[in-house]
Design a protein around this motif. Structure first.
Motif, PDB file in Angstrom:
ATOM      1  N   TRP A 192     -51.066 -27.379  -9.546  1.00 15.60           N
ATOM      2  CA  TRP A 192     -49.761 -27.399  -9.336  1.00 15.60           C
ATOM      3  C   TRP A 192     -49.193 -26.714  -7.938  1.00 15.60           C
ATOM      4  CZ3 TRP A 192     -45.647 -23.958 -12.310  1.00 15.60           C
ATOM      5  CH2 TRP A 192     -44.612 -24.848 -12.206  1.00 15.60           C
ATOM      6  N   ALA A 193     -48.695 -27.398  -7.338  1.00 16.46           N
ATOM      7  CA  ALA A 193     -48.081 -26.800  -5.923  1.00 16.46           C
ATOM      8  C   ALA A 193     -47.214 -25.676  -6.028  1.00 16.46           C
ATOM      9  CB  ALA A 193     -47.391 -27.814  -5.108  1.00 16.46           C
ATOM     10  N   PHE A 194     -46.319 -25.729  -6.989  1.00 20.65           N
ATOM     11  CA  PHE A 194     -45.451 -24.389  -7.370  1.00 20.65           C
ATOM     12  C   PHE A 194     -46.217 -23.354  -7.575  1.00 20.65           C
ATOM     13  CE2 PHE A 194     -41.399 -26.820  -8.375  1.00 20.65           C
ATOM     14  CZ  PHE A 194     -41.221 -27.213  -7.004  1.00 20.65           C
ATOM     15  N   GLY A 195     -47.620 -23.449  -8.400  1.00 20.95           N
ATOM     16  CA  GLY A 195     -48.369 -22.477  -8.564  1.00 20.95           C
ATOM     17  C   GLY A 195     -48.767 -21.704  -7.243  1.00 20.95           C
ATOM     18  N   ALA A 196     -49.217 -22.403  -6.282  1.00 20.95           N
ATOM     19  CA  ALA A 196     -49.702 -21.947  -5.152  1.00 20.95           C
ATOM     20  C   ALA A 196     -48.539 -21.255  -4.209  1.00 20.95           C
ATOM     21  CB  ALA A 196     -49.903 -23.249  -4.245  1.00 20.95           C
ATOM     22  N   ILE A 197     -47.185 -21.669  -4.461  1.00 20.87           N
ATOM     23  CA  ILE A 197     -45.934 -20.832  -3.881  1.00 20.87           C
ATOM     24  C   ILE A 197     -45.806 -19.534  -4.776  1.00 20.87           C
ATOM     25  CG2 ILE A 197     -43.645 -21.011  -3.805  1.00 20.87           C
ATOM     26  CD1 ILE A 197     -43.774 -23.996  -3.071  1.00 20.87           C
ATOM     27  N   ALA A 198     -46.162 -19.451  -5.960  1.00 21.79           N
ATOM     28  CA  ALA A 198     -45.868 -18.160  -6.562  1.00 21.79           C
ATOM     29  C   ALA A 198     -46.923 -17.262  -6.312  1.00 21.79           C
ATOM     30  CB  ALA A 198     -46.241 -18.681  -8.072  1.00 21.79           C
ATOM     31  N   GLU A 199     -48.128 -17.595  -5.811  1.00 26.20           N
ATOM     32  CA  GLU A 199     -49.422 -16.809  -5.319  1.00 26.20           C
ATOM     33  C   GLU A 199     -48.694 -16.073  -4.175  1.00 26.20           C
ATOM     34  OE1 GLU A 199     -52.132 -15.604  -6.023  1.00 26.20           O
ATOM     35  OE2 GLU A 199     -53.248 -17.178  -7.316  1.00 26.20           O
ATOM     36  N   LEU A 200     -47.860 -16.834  -3.186  1.00 26.65           N
ATOM     37  CA  LEU A 200     -47.438 -16.069  -1.978  1.00 26.65           C
ATOM     38  C   LEU A 200     -46.268 -15.135  -2.477  1.00 26.65           C
ATOM     39  CD1 LEU A 200     -47.833 -19.224   0.362  1.00 26.65           C
ATOM     40  CD2 LEU A 200     -49.294 -17.166   0.384  1.00 26.65           C
ATOM     41  N   ILE A 245     -38.767 -20.270  -9.919  1.00 27.29           N
ATOM     42  CA  ILE A 245     -38.605 -18.796  -9.381  1.00 27.29           C
ATOM     43  C   ILE A 245     -37.770 -17.964 -10.082  1.00 27.29           C
ATOM     44  CG2 ILE A 245     -37.749 -17.522  -7.129  1.00 27.29           C
ATOM     45  CD1 ILE A 245     -38.776 -19.652  -5.520  1.00 27.29           C
ATOM     46  N   SER A 246     -36.655 -18.490 -10.683  1.00 28.02           N
ATOM     47  CA  SER A 246     -35.575 -17.859 -11.577  1.00 28.02           C
ATOM     48  C   SER A 246     -36.189 -17.012 -12.646  1.00 28.02           C
ATOM     49  CB  SER A 246     -34.351 -18.722 -11.910  1.00 28.02           C
ATOM     50  OG  SER A 246     -34.770 -19.585 -12.778  1.00 28.02           O
ATOM     51  N   MET A 247     -37.381 -17.631 -13.254  1.00 24.76           N
ATOM     52  CA  MET A 247     -37.972 -17.063 -14.281  1.00 24.76           C
ATOM     53  C   MET A 247     -39.323 -16.617 -14.304  1.00 24.76           C
ATOM     54  SD  MET A 247     -38.378 -20.291 -16.886  1.00 24.76           S
ATOM     55  CE  MET A 247     -39.767 -21.550 -16.392  1.00 24.76           C
ATOM     56  N   LEU A 248     -39.774 -16.417 -12.889  1.00 23.76           N
ATOM     57  CA  LEU A 248     -41.227 -16.289 -12.537  1.00 23.76           C
ATOM     58  C   LEU A 248     -41.417 -14.809 -12.679  1.00 23.76           C
ATOM     59  CD1 LEU A 248     -43.607 -17.215 -11.300  1.00 23.76           C
ATOM     60  CD2 LEU A 248     -42.898 -16.595  -8.992  1.00 23.76           C
ATOM     61  N   TYR A 249     -40.397 -13.727 -12.628  1.00 27.41           N
ATOM     62  CA  TYR A 249     -40.687 -12.334 -12.901  1.00 27.41           C
ATOM     63  C   TYR A 249     -39.855 -11.888 -14.115  1.00 27.41           C
ATOM     64  CZ  TYR A 249     -43.127 -12.908  -8.574  1.00 27.41           C
ATOM     65  OH  TYR A 249     -43.808 -13.539  -7.654  1.00 27.41           O
ATOM     66  N   LEU A 250     -40.488 -11.130 -15.001  1.00 27.94           N
ATOM     67  CA  LEU A 250     -39.920 -10.739 -16.180  1.00 27.94           C
ATOM     68  C   LEU A 250     -38.624  -9.977 -16.149  1.00 27.94           C
ATOM     69  CD1 LEU A 250     -39.529 -10.886 -19.373  1.00 27.94           C
ATOM     70  CD2 LEU A 250     -41.477  -9.233 -19.441  1.00 27.94           C
ATOM     71  N   LYS A 251     -38.981  -8.572 -15.468  1.00 29.43           N
ATOM     72  CA  LYS A 251     -38.062  -7.654 -15.257  1.00 29.43           C
ATOM     73  C   LYS A 251     -37.286  -8.163 -14.070  1.00 29.43           C
ATOM     74  CE  LYS A 251     -41.036  -4.191 -17.164  1.00 29.43           C
ATOM     75  NZ  LYS A 251     -42.163  -5.165 -17.162  1.00 29.43           N
ATOM     76  N   LYS A 252     -35.745  -7.639 -14.059  1.00 25.77           N
ATOM     77  CA  LYS A 252     -34.885  -8.011 -12.871  1.00 25.77           C
ATOM     78  C   LYS A 252     -35.321  -6.761 -11.745  1.00 25.77           C
ATOM     79  CE  LYS A 252     -31.495 -10.621 -15.376  1.00 25.77           C
ATOM     80  NZ  LYS A 252     -30.190 -10.663 -15.813  1.00 25.77           N
ATOM     81  N   PHE A 253     -35.346  -7.442 -10.736  1.00 23.24           N
ATOM     82  CA  PHE A 253     -35.563  -6.388  -9.359  1.00 23.24           C
ATOM     83  C   PHE A 253     -34.215  -5.616  -9.046  1.00 23.24           C
ATOM     84  CE2 PHE A 253     -38.219 -10.031  -8.312  1.00 23.24           C
ATOM     85  CZ  PHE A 253     -39.349  -9.483  -8.607  1.00 23.24           C
ATOM     86  N   LYS A 254     -34.367  -4.328  -8.827  1.00 22.64           N
ATOM     87  CA  LYS A 254     -33.183  -3.794  -8.422  1.00 22.64           C
ATOM     88  C   LYS A 254     -32.857  -3.855  -6.988  1.00 22.64           C
ATOM     89  CE  LYS A 254     -34.129  -0.383 -11.981  1.00 22.64           C
ATOM     90  NZ  LYS A 254     -34.157   1.230 -12.458  1.00 22.64           N
ATOM     91  N   ASN A 255     -33.786  -3.727  -5.811  1.00 26.83           N
ATOM     92  CA  ASN A 255     -33.549  -3.571  -4.623  1.00 26.83           C
ATOM     93  C   ASN A 255     -34.266  -4.696  -3.937  1.00 26.83           C
ATOM     94  OD1 ASN A 255     -31.622  -1.327  -4.735  1.00 26.83           O
ATOM     95  ND2 ASN A 255     -33.499   0.058  -4.858  1.00 26.83           N
ATOM     96  N   PHE A 256     -34.466  -5.846  -4.629  1.00 27.53           N
ATOM     97  CA  PHE A 256     -35.498  -6.631  -3.861  1.00 27.53           C
ATOM     98  C   PHE A 256     -34.745  -8.261  -4.167  1.00 27.53           C
ATOM     99  CE2 PHE A 256     -38.955  -9.560  -3.802  1.00 27.53           C
ATOM    100  CZ  PHE A 256     -39.377  -9.397  -2.508  1.00 27.53           C
ATOM    101  N   LYS A 257     -34.763  -9.241  -3.068  1.00 29.38           N
ATOM    102  CA  LYS A 257     -34.253 -10.298  -3.285  1.00 29.38           C
ATOM    103  C   LYS A 257     -35.327 -11.645  -2.944  1.00 29.38           C
ATOM    104  CE  LYS A 257     -29.226  -9.280  -2.839  1.00 29.38           C
ATOM    105  NZ  LYS A 257     -28.244  -9.522  -1.941  1.00 29.38           N
ATOM    106  N   ILE A 258     -35.266 -12.449  -3.567  1.00 31.76           N
ATOM    107  CA  ILE A 258     -35.958 -13.614  -3.372  1.00 31.76           C
ATOM    108  C   ILE A 258     -35.144 -14.469  -2.835  1.00 31.76           C
ATOM    109  CG2 ILE A 258     -37.534 -15.392  -4.141  1.00 31.76           C
ATOM    110  CD1 ILE A 258     -38.592 -13.912  -6.302  1.00 31.76           C
TER     111      ILE A 258
END
Length: 651
Positions: A104-112, A342-355
């Protein structure tokens, strides 16, 4: 013919975790690492480094799944230079084969993205994902950029090496040292890296090129990566020369010929928006699909990158308003929308980091935050000789229930989504519809592509437990949202015609006299299409002549002039509460729900017996060990007794 001069390029091989293993260059020790016992320098003819003004090179086959075909393997291997150590080479075809782990191409994007998220501990505050157009041919390229610590010359060589990972923290996502290579080669044939960092008071910037096109078109039999390094500690940048100035210039010429940039100024301009530290990865020569169009779509939405959805393109496969509503839910959208994934890729919400996706911050989303009737269940995994901490499982109904049949668990590992909407219930059953859950399973190991878990006994126990949780929750809460326990929609009585999609079709079986059913003939049911458009009568077999998956093929619709058995009854609207005897959900007097419960209970008992068996085997091994020790003591005592007897006899 071109002159056969020697150029210096970097050779990439599989590294160990030795801190100083790296890559080297041929001739005079150019780019030689501190420890190069496993590395060999490469010779490349000047014909492939001549940076003349020619169009950008591309592969003949641009489809990813076919790009590894027709690879000519040379019969003779390039000999090792005098004084250099021979080594097992990594053929360029391995880059493609290795990348096929990403289905899956999105899986490769998630790695980066994981690489950028791991840089949060080094002060990273953002990662950007965007599309740019290459000036040489106006083709699209995918760009990833973060403001992390960046990489020094040693760091970029380790990044380009196969199997090297310096990430030892329990919080970092990357661990195999393979993600950069597999992900970039899965998205495009070529990738160029720009990185800038400061280590020990010395500021450097480096450029590396991992080019499948370069390796294929020049017939290489080893993975080689051209690189250049520049010292920017002073006001006047200076090339970092490991061998001779000609070596550095040769690497630069290779970069200019095989990268998207034609001049040195264009190449170095890529550092302008990086700042004092950070990394930019540009992936170009993006792969095409079987139809010859780009696998990634950049034109459907300005704020998103999408995978082409064949179901959306094929109208014949889109039926009814329910399907359209399902297509708008995130459980479906994440498969084709990078923004949704990407919106649900990480469980905990970042405090000082943006995608940042195409210039817009992606808002993080956790489906557990909007569950209806939520419950929290603690699960403690069990394994021999290992004590795992309990993990929290949140479960509830989606807010769209009972309208949408969404079901499954979002399973994370070290904050990273591994299995989205993992369906653990039996296929074909409506039990569990609308129930979703979220958990972080750090006690099981993800697969290399981070889209699945290793099928260990811990994973199997977790699957059985999650199935039980869904069924128990469904049994106790389903009526509160409009479901009915033990209901299963019978596929055999759904009617659809090409000109009338079954979006709003309704039916209700009319009551039949028992003597009609006992005759063994087909049961006549009138199916009424909503909105008063049309109706027709079909023949259904009696319950004892239906199989588990639906109606037997020898039953055909009754002709329109056939009169129903009960002509006086009025057709009713669809009510998802068919009689248990007509639901197709009974097997030998037991419902599939009951069979599922019994199967889960038997599985749990089997696991308990397996656990006891393991404990008994360990006990047996301990007893055998004690027995051997006792025998040794007995033998020693026997020797002592004999020695004592001999002493007494001598006296």
């Amino acid at each position: 013919m071109a002159k056969r001069t020697v150029a210096d390029v970097v050779v990439v091989l599989s590294d160990s975790d030795d801190e100083h293993n790296g890559v080297v260059l041929r001739r005079g020790g150019a780019f030689r690492s501190r420890s190069a016992s496993l590395m060999e320098n490469r010779q490349v003819r000047s014909a492939i480094v001549d940076a003349t003004a020619t169009p950008r090179e591309t592969l003949e086959c641009r489809s990813f799944w076919k790009a590894g075909e027709n690879f000519v393997i040379p019969k003779a291997v390039t000999p090792t230079a005098p004084g250099m150590v021979e080594h097992a080479r990594v053929h360029p075809k391995f880059l493609h084969s290795n990348a096929t782990s990403h289905k899956w191409a999105f899986g490769a994007i998630a790695e980066l993205l994981d690489n950028a998220v791991d840089e949060i501990q080094n002060g990273a505050t953002f990662v950007k994902i965007d599309k740019v157009d290459i000036a040489k041919d106006n083709s699209p390229a995918l760009v990833f950029q973060d403001d992390g610590a960046g990489m020094d010359p040693d760091g970029i060589r380790k990044c380009m090496s196969l199997g090297y990972s310096s990430k030892k923290s329990n919080t970092t996502i990357g661990q195999y040292g393979n993600g950069f290579k597999t992900s970039t080669m899965r998205l495009g044939a070529d990738a160029i890296v720009f990185t800038r960092s400061t280590r020990g008071g010395k500021s450097t910037q480096s450029i590396g090129l991992l080019s499948y096109t370069f390796l294929r078109r020049t017939g290489q039999d080893d993975v080689i990566v051209p690189m250049i390094d520049i010292d920017i500690s002073s006001d006047l940048p200076q090339p970092i020369i490991y061998g001779t100035p000609e070596d550095w210039s040769t690497n630069l010429n290779i970069l200019l010929k095989w990268s998207p940039f034609s001049t040195e100024d264009e190449l170095l301009q890529q550092f302008e928006d990086i700042g004092t530290h950070g990394t930019k990865v540009m992936i170009y020569n993006l792969w095409l699909n079987d139809e010859g169009i780009y696998e990634l779509s950049f034109d459907e939405e300005d704020e998103d990158i999408r995978l082409r959805d064949q179901n959306a393109l094929d109208r014949k496969r889109v039926y009814g308003t329910v399907t359209l509503e399902l297509r708008s839910h995130i459980s479906y959208r994440f498969r084709h929308s990078l923004k949704a994934y990407i919106s649900m890729l990480y469980l905990k919400k970042f405090k000082n980091f943006k995608i940042m996706l195409r210039g817009i911050p992606v808002e993080q989303f956790n489906i557990a935050d909007e569950l209806r009737y939520p419950e929290t269940i603690m699960y403690k995994p069990h394994a021999a000789a290992v004590d795992y901490a309990a993990t929290e499982i949140k479960v509830g109904f989606v807010k769209e229930a009972p309208k949408l049949p969404v079901c499954g668990f979002n399973v994370y590992h070290k904050n990273r989504l591994i299995m989205p909407f993992w369906k653990v219930t039996l296929g074909g059953s409506c039990n569990g519809n609308g129930v979703v859950g979220v958990l972080e399973a750090n006690f099981i190991e993800p697969a290399h592509d981070k889209q699945d878990f290793e099928r260990s006994s811990l994973f199997q126990r977790l699957e059985a437990r999650l199935r039980r949780i869904i069924l128990d929750y469904w049994k106790s809460r389903s009526e509160a949202v409009g479901y009915h326990p033990h209901f299963r929609a019978p596929k055999s009585r759904r009617t659809a015609t090409p000109d009338q999609p079954p979006s709003d079709d309704t039916f209700n079986p009319s009551p039949l006299p028992s003597d009609k059913i006992s005759q063994g003939g087909p049961v006549i049911r009138e199916i009424s299409l909503s909105k008063g458009t049309s109706s027709r009568t079909v023949a259904l077999p009696p319950p004892h002549m239906r199989n588990f998956t639906g109606v037997r093929s020898n039953f055909q619709p009754v002709q329109p002039n056939h009169q129903p058995v009960q002509p006086n009854h009025q057709p009713l609207q669809l009510n998802p509460q068919p009689a248990a005897t007509e639901s197709g959900d009974n097997l030998g007097g037991k419902s599939a729900y009951k069979l599922s419960e019994e199967n889960i209970q038997l599985f749990m008992e089997c696991e308990e017996y397996a656990k006891k068996e393991t404990e008994m085997e360990q006990t047996v091994r301990n007893l055998e060990k004690e027995l051997e020790e006792a025998k040794s003591k007995c033998a020693l005592l026997a020797l002592l007794v004999n020695a004592k007897k001999m002493e007494i006899e001598q006296v």
